[in-house]
Design an enzyme around this catalytic site. Sequence first.
Site: not given
Ligand code: M6R
Length: 611
Positions: A2, A27, A74, A100-101, A485, A489, A492, A508, A606
């Site tokens: 948010c 956000r 969000w 926010n929260g 990773e 990527k 997401e 396995h 984010k």
């Molecule tokens: O801001 P942060 O690095 O603490 O965030 C952690 C994760 O939320 C962040 O890396 C998330 O997995 C990303 N969307 C990955 O691309």
Amino acid sequence: MCGIVGYIGKKNSKEVILKGLSRLEYRGYDSAGIAVHSNGINQLKTSGKVADLDAKCIKEKLPKSSIGIGHTRWATHGIPNDTNAHPHQDITRNFTLVHNGIIENYLTLKKYLAQNGIECKSDTDTEVLVQLISYIYNKDKISFEESVRYALMKVVGAYGIVVLCGDEPDKIIAARHGSPLVFGIGDSEFIIASDTSPIIEFTRKIVYLDDAELVVFTRDDYYVKSILENHIILKTVNEIQFSLNQIEKNGYDHFMLKEINEQSNSIAESMRGRIIIDEGRIKLGGLQEAIQDILNAKRIIITACGTSWHASLIGSFVIEELVRIPVNVEYASEFRYRETIVGPDTVLFAISQSGETADTLAAIKKAKSLGALTIGVVNVVGSSIARETDHGVYIHAGPEIGVASTKAFTSQVTVLNLIAILLAQAKDRNIKEVANLVNDLKLLPEKVELILKQSKKIKSIADNYIDAENFLYLGRGYQFPVALEGALKLKEISYIHAEGYPAAEMKHGPIALIDENMPVVFIVNEKGYEKIISNIQEVRARGGKVIIVTSIDQEELHEYSSHVIHVPSIHQCILPILTTIPLQLLAYYLAKAKGCDVDQPRNLAKSVTVE
Ligand code: M6R
């Protein structure tokens, strides 16, 4: 999660708020709303994005006003619709609030309000708070400020809030506990927001609000108070560290593509001034006083979430290899609730791009309460994690706006390597190996450039897999976190299901998934080369399509695969930085070809400031 903006000054607040919300949209972006003072509170909300809210403001002629608040959501409690969008108003329509929260005790408060004749209209936890403020204000006949303060004392959970009151049209009150808020001090104007990106256009002078603090803005002044003790707190005024240019797309289609392409520069920034050229030694100002404690520690834990967790895993491998100290890597969300063995002889590193991730922040607080020394490795200067930890190293990757983290990851791995080298040098371990790594670190930026030059080729590889429904990513050793990773990527931003595994684990279980429709990305490095070749053969034997990312120049790799993407060779501790970049590009071009919203993927945000 948010985004919040509040403005009081001389400008048309609608313009400031909508621009600010669009900068904060990373956000959260499922609904948005705005409220301004103009002969009472005028409020508009809509499901959808900030652009939809802008259109609604034009259509419904939101009046001009120099004081207002806005929100981009969000969703946590309640589906994203107009009713659940913020701001939320009380039944008397005298108060409106953005939040926010999560208010964790909202059901108890809701019941209490209902018993006193106040029914909430939305499904949100937030509305309860604005109703409570109004209830206290009317019942106790106390001021706007006191009503907010008393209501907050009844709240359990996390909040960053900004509130307007119809009876006091020249005032904004904001408060924070667990969710970030920062305000800018301009020329007869104040702007408060979830982070600095909406503020930079107006002023570079900022103040970070801390937990349990409340700020009151009038037209020409402000004061900060403690919510519990009600005394004035003198705050330090800081300077914003980045330029406006850094948060613009600068001609790129997406922030993600811009950030992928910035990596040779962002990695160089992460190392700037930290390698003493003549001596080959590492200097990290923020860690200087902690080195002995780290070396003497009985336990080192690295904690993080998501992409930062993947970087942490690589960091743990490097520290164990070079420094020979055992390191555990923990998901922050698990660590905080587990009966972990933590004490004064534990050092906890917390890795975070945003510096605001709620789980990581909670993990730090838990470790601190048990006596551990905490160290932040953070990108956003002045963020909560940077301020909460005992020591820290900024990664200096520059603002990262794309929801999918790219340049922060490569800078995190770079800085974790610098930390490992610093510790190894302090311990006089692996001197020759460390010297080789330092030399290779200096070559990173130019090698990154060579990979970026292959963007067209990677795009054409991506075009072959638009209809794929699943992907598997496999790697061994240092390339296993890269596999994780790469898969993250892809899923997401393109919504293609993807899994990352240690290559040898395939047999396995995941091997059952392989058929002619399954693309498998192998990240191949020298260590374990023969073994991974066997894994590739196993996939081929079952008809799977093989894509190889490698630093090895072997003709047979072309024979065994549909596509090979070469990266330059470099020390194995930093090779993950190079092998990850083609996977970022592959995910980007696949998502783009599928027409996905790359910078604002569905359901994501984010900065994850809720648990
Ligand atoms: O801001 P942060 O690095 O603490 O965030 C952690 C994760 O939320 C962040 O890396 C998330 O997995 C990303 N969307 C990955 O691309």
